[in-house]
Design a protein around this motif. Sequence first.
Motif, mmCIF file in Angstrom:
data_model
loop_
_atom_site.group_PDB
_atom_site.id
_atom_site.type_symbol
_atom_site.label_atom_id
_atom_site.label_comp_id
_atom_site.label_asym_id
_atom_site.label_seq_id
_atom_site.Cartn_x
_atom_site.Cartn_y
_atom_site.Cartn_z
ATOM 1 N N UNK A 163 0.837 -1.192 0.000
ATOM 2 C CA UNK A 163 0.000 0.000 0.000
ATOM 3 C C UNK A 163 0.875 1.246 0.000
ATOM 4 N N UNK A 164 0.413 2.336 -0.626
ATOM 5 C CA UNK A 164 1.196 3.575 -0.649
ATOM 6 C C UNK A 164 1.507 4.060 0.752
ATOM 7 N N UNK A 165 2.694 4.653 0.901
ATOM 8 C CA UNK A 165 3.128 5.086 2.230
ATOM 9 C C UNK A 165 2.229 6.164 2.803
ATOM 10 N N UNK A 166 1.625 6.990 1.923
ATOM 11 C CA UNK A 166 0.796 8.071 2.459
ATOM 12 C C UNK A 166 -0.535 7.559 3.008
ATOM 13 N N UNK A 167 -0.817 6.258 2.879
ATOM 14 C CA UNK A 167 -2.043 5.695 3.428
ATOM 15 C C UNK A 167 -1.845 5.162 4.842
ATOM 16 N N UNK A 168 -0.594 5.127 5.297
ATOM 17 C CA UNK A 168 -0.342 4.738 6.678
ATOM 18 C C UNK A 168 -0.615 5.949 7.565
ATOM 19 N N UNK A 201 8.369 6.389 10.285
ATOM 20 C CA UNK A 201 9.746 5.914 10.368
ATOM 21 C C UNK A 201 9.844 4.420 10.042
ATOM 22 N N UNK A 202 8.785 3.684 10.354
ATOM 23 C CA UNK A 202 8.752 2.253 10.055
ATOM 24 C C UNK A 202 8.308 2.015 8.618
ATOM 25 N N UNK A 203 7.260 2.730 8.212
ATOM 26 C CA UNK A 203 6.672 2.507 6.901
ATOM 27 C C UNK A 203 7.619 2.863 5.762
ATOM 28 N N UNK A 204 8.532 3.788 6.005
ATOM 29 C CA UNK A 204 9.440 4.210 4.934
ATOM 30 C C UNK A 204 10.635 3.279 4.759
ATOM 31 N N UNK A 205 10.763 2.293 5.634
ATOM 32 C CA UNK A 205 11.819 1.288 5.487
ATOM 33 C C UNK A 205 11.178 0.027 4.913
ATOM 34 N N UNK A 206 11.309 -0.207 3.610
ATOM 35 C CA UNK A 206 10.582 -1.312 2.960
ATOM 36 C C UNK A 206 10.836 -2.663 3.587
ATOM 37 N N UNK A 233 8.750 -7.029 6.976
ATOM 38 C CA UNK A 233 8.929 -8.007 8.047
ATOM 39 C C UNK A 233 7.809 -7.885 9.085
ATOM 40 N N UNK A 234 7.460 -6.650 9.427
ATOM 41 C CA UNK A 234 6.401 -6.444 10.412
ATOM 42 C C UNK A 234 5.038 -6.826 9.847
ATOM 43 N N UNK A 235 4.835 -6.582 8.556
ATOM 44 C CA UNK A 235 3.588 -7.004 7.923
ATOM 45 C C UNK A 235 3.419 -8.511 7.989
ATOM 46 N N UNK A 236 4.505 -9.233 7.740
ATOM 47 C CA UNK A 236 4.447 -10.689 7.810
ATOM 48 C C UNK A 236 4.168 -11.161 9.235
ATOM 49 N N UNK A 237 4.751 -10.477 10.228
ATOM 50 C CA UNK A 237 4.499 -10.827 11.618
ATOM 51 C C UNK A 237 3.041 -10.559 11.987
ATOM 52 N N UNK A 238 2.516 -9.417 11.535
ATOM 53 C CA UNK A 238 1.110 -9.097 11.801
ATOM 54 C C UNK A 238 0.187 -10.098 11.132
ATOM 55 N N UNK A 239 0.556 -10.496 9.920
ATOM 56 C CA UNK A 239 -0.264 -11.445 9.175
ATOM 57 C C UNK A 239 -0.249 -12.829 9.814
ATOM 58 N N UNK A 240 0.922 -13.297 10.204
ATOM 59 C CA UNK A 240 1.018 -14.647 10.762
ATOM 60 C C UNK A 240 0.420 -14.745 12.166
#
Length: 242
Positions: A57-62, A129-134, A139-146
């Motif tokens: 998702x685009x960074x400006x949507x976070x 600061x987190x969202x701008x580091x791909x 990694x955090x998205x995968x943790x949230x998903x799992x």
Amino acid sequence: MNFSDTPRTTPSAHARRRPMGPHPGIVGAVSLALVIASLLVAAPMGGSPSFGSLAGAPQDQYGTTTQWSAMLLLGSAVPLGILAATLYSHLRGQGFRVPGPAIALFGGIGASSMLMLSALVTWTLSHEAIATDPRLARALELLAQSSGGVAHALGLGLLVAGVAVPGLLGRMLPAPLPWAGLLVAAICEVSVLSLVIAPLGFLTVLGRFAALVWLVVIGFALSRTTGTRTTGSRITTPKETS
């Protein structure tokens, strides 16, 4: 005076007939409603990380929207844990001394804890600061998903199975309800295969929502059994056991 004819009513017997605590159906409905609200809030920006639909998702949507979604998801974990404790207390109060209620409690606590973890990770992703580091964001998205997906579904499966088996063996409920619960529990447990077989990811979503809906239905159904208790595998009324 014949003391043997004196009615014997003790607090423990009264508690077995009328379990105290929140209504399990209402508590379950609150948890389900908060999960749905979390998804609706996240929908405009592409979905929720716990459902694996926010990656890319685009960074400006976070930002604030993600934080609201995470807050609602975190809130849904609280009534889920309360529901597990309530169902455990209800089954124990009905006279069940089998592992089922304890398994249900363990599964409910696990499902609630994993949902909390997923919500907190999602909230962390809302910060620029987190969202701008791909790589970190992914990694955090995968943790949230799992955690909010497979791990949460596994806990829900144990919760559902731990309630369905006593409900079936003790004949507390119409047979279709416990059997449906066992099917839902099986879907939740099999969803773990999605960790290595990506196309099976739909089982996680199906199991999560089916389990929550089943828990709401079973919560209302069990609330009607407060006038009976179990002896072995048979339901008896208090008069039959006096």
